[in-house]
Scaffold this active site. Structure first.
Site, PDB file in Angstrom:
ATOM      1  N   ASP A  35      -6.973  -1.473  -4.706  1.00  0.00           N
ATOM      2  CA  ASP A  35      -8.051  -1.063  -3.798  1.00  0.00           C
ATOM      3  C   ASP A  35      -8.942  -0.016  -4.458  1.00  0.00           C
ATOM      4  OD1 ASP A  35      -6.889  -2.713  -1.847  1.00  0.00           O
ATOM      5  OD2 ASP A  35      -5.739  -1.060  -0.983  1.00  0.00           O
ATOM      6  N   ASP A  48       0.863  -1.185   0.000  1.00  0.00           N
ATOM      7  CA  ASP A  48       0.000   0.000   0.000  1.00  0.00           C
ATOM      8  C   ASP A  48       0.895   1.229   0.000  1.00  0.00           C
ATOM      9  OD1 ASP A  48      -2.443  -1.365   0.032  1.00  0.00           O
ATOM     10  OD2 ASP A  48      -2.484  -1.471   2.206  1.00  0.00           O
TER      11      ASP A  48
END
Length: 188
Positions: free
Chosen positions: A154, A140
């Site tokens: 995402d 991330d």
């Protein structure tokens, strides 16, 4: 022209249906590949140019690149059950592929393509990143204020869910048909 010939002319022939279906499947595949490749390229960029934990201001204070590896889901929920997310993402990916035979809408093709590309992007991390097979941590790196740190996969999944919600609220089915509202009873 009689009513029978007019209604027969209005019905799509199988040769008309195939190119439409092919175009929808191409749209679906294009968005799935785009989401997956974009996700993987950005993760490759992050892992090769940043050190884990590094934070780079992009548009301060709104946007930062902040490289972390997440073993859980959004907001680091379920960090100790990474294998469950691997199974869920694999199941979602398979379920999407089974729904393609019903596909009849360009918007649904877009949504399902983004959903599959995003699911496969994070599934790839779960399968092949450290610490081990099927328990890998997801890369991330996009940080907004007061929000979870996320990635392109995402974003693709969230975009797909928003589109699916809008299609559902508008009554547009996966096959492209619109749900009919029941007629109001004038005596009620």
């Amino acid at each position: 022209m009689t009513d029978e010939t007019a209604s027969a002319a209005a019905q799509p022939t199988p040769t008309q249906a195939r190119p439409r279906k092919a175009a929808l499947l191409t749209l679906f595949a294009g968005f799935a590949v785009f989401a997956y490749v974009f996700d993987q390229l950005t993760k490759l960029w992050v892992t090769s140019t940043m050190v884990e934990g590094e934070r780079i201001p992009v548009l301060p204070p709104l946007l930062h690149w902040y490289y972390i590896r997440n073993s859980g889901a959004a907001f680091s929920i379920g960090e100790n059950v990474t294998w469950v997310f691997t199974i869920i993402m694999a199941g979602v990916s398979i379920a999407i592929l089974f729904q393609l035979c019903k596909l009849g809408s360009a918007w649904w093709a877009l949504a399902l393509g983004l959903l599959l590309g995003g699911a496969l992007g994070n599934l790839t991390d779960r399968l092949f990143r450290e610490p081990s097979f099927a328990m890998g941590h997801v890369v991330d790196f996009i940080q907004l204020p007061n929000f979870a740190i996320f990635n392109i996969a995402d974003s693709a999944v969230v975009s797909a869910v928003v589109i699916i919600c809008l299609l559902t609220l508008r009554g547009i089915s996966l096959d492209g048909s619109r749900l009919q509202k029941p007629a109001e009873d004038p005596n009620a």
